[in-house]
Each structure stands twice: as structure tokens, then as C-alpha cells.
Design an enzyme around this catalytic site. Structure first.
Site, PDB file in Angstrom:
ATOM      1  N   ASP A 448       9.101  17.802  14.682  1.00  0.00           N
ATOM      2  CA  ASP A 448      10.236  16.990  14.264  1.00  0.00           C
ATOM      3  C   ASP A 448      10.543  17.303  12.799  1.00  0.00           C
ATOM      4  O   ASP A 448       9.635  17.378  11.968  1.00  0.00           O
ATOM      5  CB  ASP A 448       9.899  15.511  14.431  1.00  0.00           C
ATOM      6  CG  ASP A 448      11.127  14.640  14.213  1.00  0.00           C
ATOM      7  OD1 ASP A 448      11.880  14.405  15.189  1.00  0.00           O
ATOM      8  OD2 ASP A 448      11.353  14.214  13.080  1.00  0.00           O
ATOM      9  N   ASN A 456      21.632  15.071   6.885  1.00  0.00           N
ATOM     10  CA  ASN A 456      23.009  14.946   7.414  1.00  0.00           C
ATOM     11  C   ASN A 456      23.861  14.045   6.529  1.00  0.00           C
ATOM     12  O   ASN A 456      25.030  14.342   6.252  1.00  0.00           O
ATOM     13  CB  ASN A 456      22.975  14.379   8.831  1.00  0.00           C
ATOM     14  CG  ASN A 456      22.744  15.469   9.881  1.00  0.00           C
ATOM     15  OD1 ASN A 456      23.034  16.635   9.638  1.00  0.00           O
ATOM     16  ND2 ASN A 456      22.201  15.090  11.023  1.00  0.00           N
ATOM     17  N   HIS A 461      27.025  17.223   8.315  1.00  0.00           N
ATOM     18  CA  HIS A 461      26.513  17.717   9.597  1.00  0.00           C
ATOM     19  C   HIS A 461      26.536  19.239   9.688  1.00  0.00           C
ATOM     20  O   HIS A 461      25.725  19.826  10.418  1.00  0.00           O
ATOM     21  CB  HIS A 461      27.319  17.108  10.749  1.00  0.00           C
ATOM     22  CG  HIS A 461      27.044  15.644  10.952  1.00  0.00           C
ATOM     23  ND1 HIS A 461      25.925  15.173  11.620  1.00  0.00           N
ATOM     24  CD2 HIS A 461      27.720  14.536  10.544  1.00  0.00           C
ATOM     25  CE1 HIS A 461      25.930  13.856  11.643  1.00  0.00           C
ATOM     26  NE2 HIS A 461      27.018  13.432  10.978  1.00  0.00           N
ATOM     27  N   ASP A 465      23.412  21.326  10.873  1.00  0.00           N
ATOM     28  CA  ASP A 465      23.378  22.335  11.935  1.00  0.00           C
ATOM     29  C   ASP A 465      22.724  23.625  11.444  1.00  0.00           C
ATOM     30  O   ASP A 465      21.965  24.280  12.189  1.00  0.00           O
ATOM     31  CB  ASP A 465      24.798  22.636  12.428  1.00  0.00           C
ATOM     32  CG  ASP A 465      25.383  21.470  13.221  1.00  0.00           C
ATOM     33  OD1 ASP A 465      24.606  20.578  13.611  1.00  0.00           O
ATOM     34  OD2 ASP A 465      26.620  21.469  13.452  1.00  0.00           O
ATOM     35  N   GLU A 491      16.685  16.445  16.335  1.00  0.00           N
ATOM     36  CA  GLU A 491      15.863  17.317  15.511  1.00  0.00           C
ATOM     37  C   GLU A 491      14.451  17.471  16.069  1.00  0.00           C
ATOM     38  O   GLU A 491      13.536  17.902  15.365  1.00  0.00           O
ATOM     39  CB  GLU A 491      15.800  16.758  14.076  1.00  0.00           C
ATOM     40  CG  GLU A 491      15.028  15.460  13.918  1.00  0.00           C
ATOM     41  CD  GLU A 491      15.852  14.224  14.194  1.00  0.00           C
ATOM     42  OE1 GLU A 491      15.453  13.142  13.767  1.00  0.00           O
ATOM     43  OE2 GLU A 491      16.928  14.331  14.844  1.00  0.00           O
TER      44      GLU A 491
END
Length: 570
Positions: A448, A456, A461, A465, A491
Site C-alpha cells: 500500500d 492526490n 490526481h 496517477d 493504491e
């Protein structure tokens, strides 16, 4: 009378009087004669289009020593009524010898003939004065003249005329039947239109020449029937011509003139139906005046390459010549005779024969075009076979590629390009079963990204990404190709590989360190991030669900203990 009783001599043209109102009595007409108002006709035989009535005066002389019976035949069919009066030369008072009216029953005619005929009796060496009143119902064409016949000669002439017209009508009927059969065989509308047009020819000439009154409508006949039948024939002719020449498609400007002529035919029909004589005469005159336009239309189509249009021009030219002859006869330029009397129906018959030939040419050309099209189609079909085969193969390849692409997209995460959750679980289940059967070691890592939400929120975002893609790329480059790596959601990632418990922790630690070294460029500066990893190991028994759960518990512990570390659940 010498040998002039065979219809070769005409009477009355030297003494003609016009009564414009058409109301003059016999006494008034004789008074006009006495006053010298009867004058020679200044035309070749017709009064032209004028209102009222016309009177003619002539003397019949029997130069033989025998009783003589004569038939005086009116020279045309366009007359509404005729009254004749005679008396011995220089006698007192005329007697009526004929009162002929178009609307009377045909059976009342003293002589059975399709035209008006007056019978006169002359004693040996006798001379008789004759007054004849010709009436065209307010306005029309009048030929104030009579042919002189003996009864036998008139009957012989009538037999020949009737036979000729029967031949023409039979020809029209046969042409109509042939066209109808051709229409049924080819389903071509032009043949149907021609068939109706041919039948209308029988009707119009039968009515105009007086045969309809003689054999069909023997009671209550009216002059308007001539105009009504003429209107129908004109309309049928124009309807057929538009179809045959395809004027609407190829010459739309000239086609509008044909539509105007068709509208006039409808107007003529209506005015004749309601017996509006002046309007009927005007409409009919306009129709005849416009007929030569058909030659212009045919010529335009011929210039465009329509070969059958050339024959159509010839056919219509013959008809127009016949109609022009009739017009010249009506206006008095040409003297009436049997030749120009029968030329219009004969020209009409010739026109139909010629058009039949033109339609034959058209059918032949259509057949040639059809054969050419079929051959071209077969050649194109052969050429298309190879093209179709190549196209099918190409399309099949494309479909296979699309199928593979769809299958890959169905099991691949759209952002990172690694296995998605569904694909990871399917592959992991198979690997787990194999490991249990072979009693091989198997380890699971749950990874994780630390504080990904904050990334973010702070960087957006798009940067998030990029972080996920960079993480996935590093893991893929670190693990073996046989290892199963997938994104479980957001994630969170999972890794299943063949390794002992100790080796799996070492792999997890190596991955954690590699992630620490990742740098992502952002507008706010370089970004680095870490990952927390939970490790689970397969025992002698187990399920994928249990391994995922153990690895997830270990991951939770790693995050609780400060993140960026590896925790093993053994």
C-alpha cells in the site's frame, strides 16, 4: 345533272349569308337573298371560327328526262344542326325537306349516314331552288357546302369509308392489346400508358367522325362528347409522352410545358362537360397550337442521346401534319376533300404505329443494356470474389486482434498495465492449487502506498496517477516474469510468488527500498513516496482468501507501526 352525282361536285359556295345571331327565319334569309346579301365565300371552303349560323343558296337542275333522286351530304362532321328548304324554280314558298339535329336520335335521320344527308327529288328537266341553314351552336367552324350523290354512289362511298375506319379502329385495338401484354410481361408503365392511349384513339375518332352516334350513343348525343373525348386523348398522349421521353428526369424545363398542356386538357374536359362552348373552342385551339412542342421535346431528348426519341419525333410529326391539315381546312385555307378529311385519323394511326416501333427500339435497347449490365456484373462478381476473400481474411485477423485486445483489457488494469483484481485472483487460484499439489512454498505480499490520499490532495490526481504508474513499473522490473502482480484497487497492490517465508521477507524489503528511491517530477518540485508491505506465507494447507487476509493483517500492522516497513504474518 350530268355525270356529277358521285360526290365530286360541291354546292352553295357562290351564295353564302352569315347570320351572326343565328336567329334568322326562313323568310328573313330569303329576304337577305333578295337584297343581294348572299355572297361568294371568300375562303377555300370554311367560314372559320365565327358565331351564329350560315345560309347557302343554290339551284339543282335535272337535265335528264327521268325522275332523279339525289342525296346532298354535308362535307364535314363538325355541325350541330342543318335545315334545308326547297321549291321549284320561281315557285312561291319554300318547303322544309330536312331538319337535322345532332342531339336527335340517330334513327330519325332520313338517310343512315354518320354525316348529315338531305334527300331531294327532281322531276324530269326540273330545277329546284334550295336554301340550307348551317348552325354550329353559337360559335364554331362551318363548311356551307354539300356534296351531290346518287343514293347508290353515296352508299358505295359509305361502305368504303366504314371499312377503312373499321380497319383503323381494329389496328388501334390490336396495338392496345399488344402494349398491354408487353406491359404485363415487363411491368413497364410506358406500355400501360400506350395501351390506354391507343384505346382513347378509338374513342375520339369514333366520336368525332360520327360513328359513336351511329352505333353507340344513338340517343341524346351532344357535341360536347367530341371535346370530352378529345380532352381525354390529349391527356393520355401527354401522359404517355412524358413517360416515354422521361422528360421530368432529363428535360425538366420543357416538362413544365407538357404539364401546362395536360392542365389545359383537364380544362377542356371541364368546359366541354359543362357545355361552355366559347371556352371549349378556345381550349381546343390552344391544345392544337401547343402540339408542335412535342417535336421540340422529342428533339431535346434525341440530342441527349435517346435514339427512340428520333422515331418519336417522326411519329409526332406525322400527327401534327395531320392536325395542321385539319386546321388549314377549318380556317378555309384548304378546300375540303376526302383526303384531308381522313388525313387526321390516318396520321393518328400512322403515329401510333411509329410509336410502337419506337417502343420496340426502346425495349431492344433496354435488353442490350440489361445484357451488358449482366456481363459487367459477372465480371465484377469474379473480381469481387478475390477482394472479398482478402477482405474476410483481413477482417478475421482484425477480429482476432480485437478479441485479444478485449481479453487483455478485461484482465489488465487500465492505468498501470498490470493485472486487475479479477485477473490476479484467477491466476493466483491456479498457482495456489499447483503449489499445494507439489508442496511448494508460496508467498503473498500486500503493498500500500503511504499517504497516497495526501499526494492526490496536494499534487492532484494526475500526479497521483504518475505515482501509481511509477510504483508499478519499479515492482515489475524487480520481480520475476513468473510472479503474479496485480492492482487490487486504489493504491493497494498484491504480489504472489514462489518463495519461502524468509525469502519473501527479503523480496519485500528489497521492493520497499526500490520504492523509496522513486522520484516523480511535479510543478511543486520532486516528489518521493514510500510503501508499507504485509507478508503472508502458505503452509501445508490454505486458501487464497486466507493468504490475502493474513497479508492484509500484516500490512495493517506495518501502517500502524509507522509505515514504510515490512511486516510478516507467520
Amino acid at each position: 345533272m350530268d355525270n356529277l352525282e358521285a360526290g365530286t361536285q360541291l354546292t352553295g359556295l357562290q351564295a353564302i349569308w352569315h347570320d351572326p345571331e343565328g336567329e334568322a327565319t326562313l323568310e328573313q334569309a330569303w329576304q337577305a337573298n333578295q337584297q343581294g346579301k348572299f355572297k361568294p365565300l371568300d375562303t377555300a371552303g370554311s367560314t372559320g371560327l365565327q358565331p351564329g349560323s350560315f345560309w347557302s343558296y343554290f339551284i339543282l337542275r335535272n337535265t335528264t328526262s327521268e325522275q332523279l333522286r339525289l342525296h346532298l351530304e354535308y362535307v364535314d362532321h363538325q355541325l350541330i344542326s342543318l335545315q334545308a328548304f326547297d321549291r321549284p324554280l320561281q315557285a312561291v314558298g319554300f318547303q322544309q325537306i330536312a331538319d337535322l339535329f345532332l342531339g336527335n336520335p340517330f334513327s330519325e335521320r332520313p338517310v343512315s349516314h354518320n354525316r348529315f344527308v338531305v334527300e331531294v327529288e327532281l322531276a324530269p328537266a326540273e330545277s329546284r331552288e334550295v336554301l340550307v341553314r348551317y348552325n354550329s351552336d353559337r360559335q364554331g367552324y362551318v363548311y356551307p357546302s354539300m356534296r351531290i350523290w346518287t343514293p347508290a354512289a353515296l352508299q358505295a362511298s359509305l361502305t368504303v369509308e366504314t371499312g377503312m375506319m373499321a380497319f383503323l379502329f381494329g389496328g388501334f385495338f390490336l396495338m392496345s392489346i399488344f402494349a398491354l401484354v408487353a406491359g404485363l410481361a415487363t411491368n413497364e408503365k410506358t406500355f400501360y400508358a400506350y395501351s390506354v392511349y391507343s384505346l382513347s384513339k378509338i374513342t375520339v375518332w369514333g366520336v368525332i367522325m360520327g360513328y359513336a352516334h351511329q352505333y353507340v350513343i344513338t340517343e341524346n348525343f351532344h357535341w360536347s362528347y367530341m371535346s370530352i373525348s378529345g380532352a381525354v386523348t390529349i391527356f393520355c398522349a401527354l401522359f404517355f409522352a412524358r413517360l416515354f421521353l422521361q422528360s421530368q428526369q432529363f428535360i425538366p424545363k420543357l416538362d413544365k410545358l407538357l404539364i401546362l398542356m395536360m392542365a389545359n386538357a383537364v380544362f377542356l374536359f371541364i368546359t366541354a362537360l359543362f357545355k361552355l362552348t366559347p371556352l371549349t373552342v378556345m381550349s381546343m385551339t390552344f391544345a392544337l397550337f401547343m402540339y408542335p412542342i412535342m417535336v421540340v421535346v422529342g428533339f431535346a431528348r434525341w440530342r441527349q442521346g435517346s435514339k427512340e426519341a428520333a422515331v418519336f419525333i417522326l411519329a409526332w410529326g406525322l400527327l401534327i401534319f395531320g392536325l395542321v391539315t385539319q386546321v388549314l381546312r377549318d380556317v378555309g385555307v384548304v378546300a375540303p376533300s376526302f383526303v384531308n378529311y381522313y388525313w387526321p385519323p390516318l396520321a393518328s394511326f400512322t403515329e401510333m404505329l411509329t410509336i410502337m416501333a419506337a417502343m420496340g427500339i426502346k425495349v431492344h435497347m433496354l435488353r442490350v443494356q440489361k445484357e451488358h449490365a449482366e456481363k459487367k456484373y459477372l465480371r465484377k462478381l469474379e473480381e469481387s470474389k478475390e477482394e472479398l476473400r482478402d477482405l474476410v481474411e483481413e477482417r478475421t485477423h482484425e477480429l482476432k486482434q480485437a478479441k485479444l485486445q478485449a481479453e487483455m483489457e478485461a484482465r489488465t488494469d487500465y492505468l498501470t498495465g498490470i493485472d486487475n483484481r479479477r485477473s490476479f485472483i484467477n491466476k493466483a487460484e491456479m498457482r495456489l492449487s499447483l503449489a499445494l499439489r507439489r508442496e511448494q512454498p508460496l508467498s503473498m505480499l500486500m503493498m500500500d502506498l503511504d499517504r497516497f490520499k495526501a499526494i492526490n490532495d496536494s499534487y492532484g490526481h494526475d500526479i497521483g496517477d504518475q505515482v501509481l504508474k511509477a510504483f508499478s513499473e519499479v515492482v515489475k522490473n524487480t520481480i520475476r516474469s513468473s510472479d503474479i502482480f496485480g492492482r487490487m484497487g486504489g493504491e493497494e497492490f498484491a504480489l504472489l510468488f514462489d518463495e519461502s517465508a524468509e525469502g519473501s521477507v527479503e523480496m519485500a524489503e528489497r521492493l520497499r527500498q526500490e520504492v523509496e528511491r522513486i522520484t516523480v517530477s511535479t510543478p511543486k518540485g520532486d516528489l518521493q513516496f514510500t510503501t508499507s508491505i504485509g507478508v503472508a506465507h502458505l503452509g501445508t494447507v490454505g486458501t487464497l482468501e486466507s493468504m490475502l487476509k493474513q497479508a492484509d493483517i500484516a500490512l495493517y500492522s506495518a501502517k500502524e507501526n509507522g509505515r514504510n516497513q515490512v511486516v510478516s504474518q507467520t
